[in-house]
Write an enzyme that holds these catalytic residues in place. Structure first.
Site, mmCIF file in Angstrom:
data_model
loop_
_atom_site.group_PDB
_atom_site.id
_atom_site.type_symbol
_atom_site.label_atom_id
_atom_site.label_comp_id
_atom_site.label_asym_id
_atom_site.label_seq_id
_atom_site.Cartn_x
_atom_site.Cartn_y
_atom_site.Cartn_z
ATOM 1 C CB CYS A 1 -0.944 0.011 1.201
ATOM 2 S SG CYS A 1 -0.108 0.319 2.777
ATOM 3 C CB CYS B 1 1.300 -2.674 6.582
ATOM 4 S SG CYS B 1 0.784 -1.070 5.948
ATOM 5 C CB CYS C 1 13.422 -10.033 11.608
ATOM 6 S SG CYS C 1 14.180 -11.242 10.543
HETATM 7 FE FE FE Z 1 0.510 -1.715 3.719
#
Ligand code: FE
Length: 160
Positions: A81, A126, A149
């Protein structure tokens, strides 16, 4: 006979308790993210490997990703995104074969406990699209002591 009976009860209780935990983990509420796409829409907007890692919580093979040795200055963004996630200044050589960062851009990710594969780890996602990025561990360098990581395939790069 009696000790065997007690052992049997203990055995049954142990397994029913395990079953309970598993059920709780599975019935965990699905997290909501601002960017919502159907599975088909994600499949169209990502390549196969990105889809496998970002949407199916896969892991790229160590030492194969495009960013593990990457040293340019800029911002690493979500491949799903475009959300800005990590600054190049916080990247460090962890020796693990995955790009590693000791810090994240504020509010860019959400964390969730991950019980998969018989381990307890902290998953990094995210915050905008919910894409799986990797995991965070507490064996990183100063100043945070953290090691994010991250799969290269979950990232894109914006050069400064
Ligand atoms: Fe994203």
């Amino acid at each position: 006979m009696k000790p065997i009976f007690v052992a049997l009860i203990a055995f049954l209780m142990y397994f029913s308790a395990c079953g309970q935990n598993k059920q709780n983990a599975n019935s965990k509420k699905k997290m909501e993210f601002p960017i919502k796409k159907t599975d088909d829409e994600w499949k169209k907007s990502l390549n196969e490997e990105q889809y496998r890692v970002l949407r199916l919580k896969g892991t790229e093979r160590a030492f194969t990703g495009k960013f593990y040795k990457h040293k340019d200055k800029g911002i690493y963004v979500c491949a799903g995104c475009g959300n800005e996630l990590f600054k190049s200044e916080t990247k460090f050589e962890s020796g693990t074969g995955w790009p590693s960062y000791y810090d994240v851009i504020p509010n860019a990710v959400v964390l969730e406990t991950d019980y998969s594969y018989g381990m307890v780890r902290t998953e990094v996602m995210c915050a905008k699209c919910g894409g799986h990025l990797g995991h965070v561990f507490d064996d990183g360098p100063k100043p945070t002591g953290l090691r994010y990581c991250i799969n290269s395939v979950s990232l894109d790069f914006k050069k400064k």
